[in-house]
Design a protein around this motif. Sequence first.
Motif, PDB file in Angstrom:
ATOM      1  N   LYS A  96       0.633  -1.034  -0.003  1.00 27.65           N
ATOM      2  CA  LYS A  96      -0.058  -0.015   0.051  1.00 27.65           C
ATOM      3  C   LYS A  96       0.926   1.254  -0.138  1.00 27.65           C
ATOM      4  O   LYS A  96       0.657   2.174  -0.495  1.00 27.65           O
ATOM      5  N   LYS A  97       1.737   1.252   0.757  1.00 28.96           N
ATOM      6  CA  LYS A  97       2.715   2.536   0.934  1.00 28.96           C
ATOM      7  C   LYS A  97       3.360   2.809  -0.348  1.00 28.96           C
ATOM      8  O   LYS A  97       3.484   3.927  -0.725  1.00 28.96           O
ATOM      9  N   VAL A  98       3.994   1.949  -1.074  1.00 29.48           N
ATOM     10  CA  VAL A  98       4.361   1.822  -2.333  1.00 29.48           C
ATOM     11  C   VAL A  98       3.522   2.268  -3.408  1.00 29.48           C
ATOM     12  O   VAL A  98       3.751   3.453  -4.303  1.00 29.48           O
ATOM     13  N   ARG A  99       2.307   1.935  -3.276  1.00 25.44           N
ATOM     14  CA  ARG A  99       1.093   2.375  -4.445  1.00 25.44           C
ATOM     15  C   ARG A  99       0.789   3.770  -4.181  1.00 25.44           C
ATOM     16  O   ARG A  99       0.674   4.645  -5.157  1.00 25.44           O
ATOM     17  N   ASP A 143       9.310 -14.311  -0.703  1.00 24.86           N
ATOM     18  CA  ASP A 143       8.037 -13.641  -1.377  1.00 24.86           C
ATOM     19  C   ASP A 143       8.041 -12.117  -1.159  1.00 24.86           C
ATOM     20  O   ASP A 143       7.916 -11.256  -1.928  1.00 24.86           O
ATOM     21  N   VAL A 144       8.350 -11.610  -0.134  1.00 25.04           N
ATOM     22  CA  VAL A 144       8.376 -10.235   0.317  1.00 25.04           C
ATOM     23  C   VAL A 144       9.598  -9.329  -0.455  1.00 25.04           C
ATOM     24  O   VAL A 144       9.159  -8.340  -0.916  1.00 25.04           O
ATOM     25  N   MET A 145      10.599  -9.941  -0.813  1.00 21.66           N
ATOM     26  CA  MET A 145      11.812  -9.427  -1.515  1.00 21.66           C
ATOM     27  C   MET A 145      11.204  -9.328  -2.754  1.00 21.66           C
ATOM     28  O   MET A 145      11.557  -8.303  -3.402  1.00 21.66           O
ATOM     29  N   GLU A 146      10.614 -10.412  -3.126  1.00 23.01           N
ATOM     30  CA  GLU A 146      10.461 -10.237  -4.666  1.00 23.01           C
ATOM     31  C   GLU A 146       9.103  -9.155  -4.882  1.00 23.01           C
ATOM     32  O   GLU A 146       9.172  -8.323  -5.759  1.00 23.01           O
ATOM     33  N   ARG A 147       8.330  -9.138  -3.979  1.00 23.31           N
ATOM     34  CA  ARG A 147       7.403  -8.081  -4.097  1.00 23.31           C
ATOM     35  C   ARG A 147       7.766  -6.746  -3.884  1.00 23.31           C
ATOM     36  O   ARG A 147       7.347  -6.017  -4.743  1.00 23.31           O
ATOM     37  N   GLU A 148       8.597  -6.444  -3.166  1.00 25.23           N
ATOM     38  CA  GLU A 148       9.251  -5.155  -2.788  1.00 25.23           C
ATOM     39  C   GLU A 148      10.179  -4.602  -3.803  1.00 25.23           C
ATOM     40  O   GLU A 148       9.969  -3.412  -4.506  1.00 25.23           O
ATOM     41  N   THR A 149      10.824  -5.519  -4.555  1.00 22.73           N
ATOM     42  CA  THR A 149      11.757  -5.400  -5.742  1.00 22.73           C
ATOM     43  C   THR A 149      10.920  -4.878  -6.817  1.00 22.73           C
ATOM     44  O   THR A 149      11.064  -3.928  -7.630  1.00 22.73           O
ATOM     45  N   ALA A 150       9.801  -5.691  -7.112  1.00 24.50           N
ATOM     46  CA  ALA A 150       8.971  -5.409  -8.198  1.00 24.50           C
ATOM     47  C   ALA A 150       8.270  -4.110  -8.232  1.00 24.50           C
ATOM     48  O   ALA A 150       8.086  -3.445  -9.222  1.00 24.50           O
ATOM     49  N   ALA A 151       7.803  -3.692  -6.912  1.00 22.28           N
ATOM     50  CA  ALA A 151       7.153  -2.549  -6.685  1.00 22.28           C
ATOM     51  C   ALA A 151       8.222  -1.527  -7.059  1.00 22.28           C
ATOM     52  O   ALA A 151       7.781  -0.260  -7.522  1.00 22.28           O
ATOM     53  N   ARG A 152       9.360  -1.356  -6.535  1.00 24.30           N
ATOM     54  CA  ARG A 152      10.176  -0.375  -6.644  1.00 24.30           C
ATOM     55  C   ARG A 152      10.495  -0.024  -8.032  1.00 24.30           C
ATOM     56  O   ARG A 152      10.646   0.855  -8.782  1.00 24.30           O
ATOM     57  N   MET A 153      10.809  -1.325  -9.110  1.00 22.93           N
ATOM     58  CA  MET A 153      10.884  -1.018 -10.356  1.00 22.93           C
ATOM     59  C   MET A 153       9.526  -0.499 -11.127  1.00 22.93           C
ATOM     60  O   MET A 153       9.895   0.268 -12.025  1.00 22.93           O
ATOM     61  N   ALA A 154       8.471  -1.021 -10.726  1.00 22.70           N
ATOM     62  CA  ALA A 154       7.230  -0.293 -11.319  1.00 22.70           C
ATOM     63  C   ALA A 154       7.146   1.288 -11.122  1.00 22.70           C
ATOM     64  O   ALA A 154       6.828   1.920 -11.993  1.00 22.70           O
ATOM     65  N   ARG A 155       7.836   1.729 -10.071  1.00 24.02           N
ATOM     66  CA  ARG A 155       7.705   3.097  -9.764  1.00 24.02           C
ATOM     67  C   ARG A 155       8.594   3.958 -10.845  1.00 24.02           C
ATOM     68  O   ARG A 155       8.341   5.117 -11.191  1.00 24.02           O
ATOM     69  N   LYS A 156       9.442   3.325 -11.514  1.00 23.93           N
ATOM     70  CA  LYS A 156      10.401   3.852 -12.523  1.00 23.93           C
ATOM     71  C   LYS A 156       9.500   4.300 -13.776  1.00 23.93           C
ATOM     72  O   LYS A 156      10.194   4.836 -14.585  1.00 23.93           O
ATOM     73  N   ALA A 157       8.197   4.072 -13.768  1.00 26.08           N
ATOM     74  CA  ALA A 157       7.432   4.288 -14.991  1.00 26.08           C
ATOM     75  C   ALA A 157       7.231   5.884 -15.004  1.00 26.08           C
ATOM     76  O   ALA A 157       7.018   6.859 -16.068  1.00 26.08           O
ATOM     77  N   VAL A 158       7.835   6.692 -13.878  1.00 28.38           N
ATOM     78  CA  VAL A 158       7.803   8.179 -14.016  1.00 28.38           C
ATOM     79  C   VAL A 158       8.435   8.622 -15.132  1.00 28.38           C
ATOM     80  O   VAL A 158       8.318   9.743 -15.620  1.00 28.38           O
TER      81      VAL A 158
END
Length: 281
Positions: A96-99, A143-158
């Motif tokens: 949620k915090k990443v979204r 599981d958490v590491m995969e999720r957090e890494t994917a979320a961080r990479m998704a932010r690069k859409a900026v």
Amino acid sequence: MNDGVDEAGWDVEPGDEIEPVVQAVGRLLRVCREAAGMSVSELAEALGYGEDMIRKIERGARIPRPELLDRADQLLKAQGHLRAFMEDMRKARYPKKVRELAELEGRAVEMLLYGSHNIHGLLQTPEYARTLFEMTQPALSEDVMERETAARMARKAVFECEPTPTLSFVQEQVTLERPYGGKMVLRRQLEHLLEVAQLRNVTLQVMPTDREEHAGTQGLIQVLKFADGTAIGRSDGAFNGRPVSHPKDLRILELRYGMIRAQALTPRESQAFIERTLGRL
């Protein structure tokens, strides 16, 4: 057959606003499965996941991967109804915090970003980000590491937004020299920084360690400005680390950031510094 721990998705965080959407997807999956005349065990076997995992998804307790919905849509002949939720689930699987942060970054027309400990998340390569999560204590699950890494990479859409936001980064010298994950990880990270620095909407500067005056002694600074004239900022060493939006508070952060930029190497000098650091690896 795998147990679906990593591959099928992630549990819904309690109280998350995406919970109703996940529950709706789960109900739709159940309706499509029953309409196709398949049992939970038959669908689980066909998709290659555990039966318990499919039940959790249908109950709305588990966020399904978009790929699972794609395969289920084809298998159950759902005519695109399950596929229609793929993008929603792609966003929902991030914490949620990443979204919330990604939503703010996606609306920003200008960002001022000073990093004093690690390379800023928007600049990180997947390998570098993964290494940071691997070093977290207490240790994170796979599981958490995969999720957090994917979320961080998704932010690069900026970097692909239209119109493109203006991005200003200042990084401490030490963040470019500490070999998290080994020299090859750092090498790829520095190469990526040089690539990003070539973008017309990006300014990247390095703050040398030997500076006798430094306005960034209170740590990280982030200021995001929006098209309607509003902004939000945060600094580790100001306002108890809380986000602020009052013009008076924002002026303080912008003043500090402006001084940091003036004390840092110029963009051209910074690029040369990164190239020299890369050459020593």
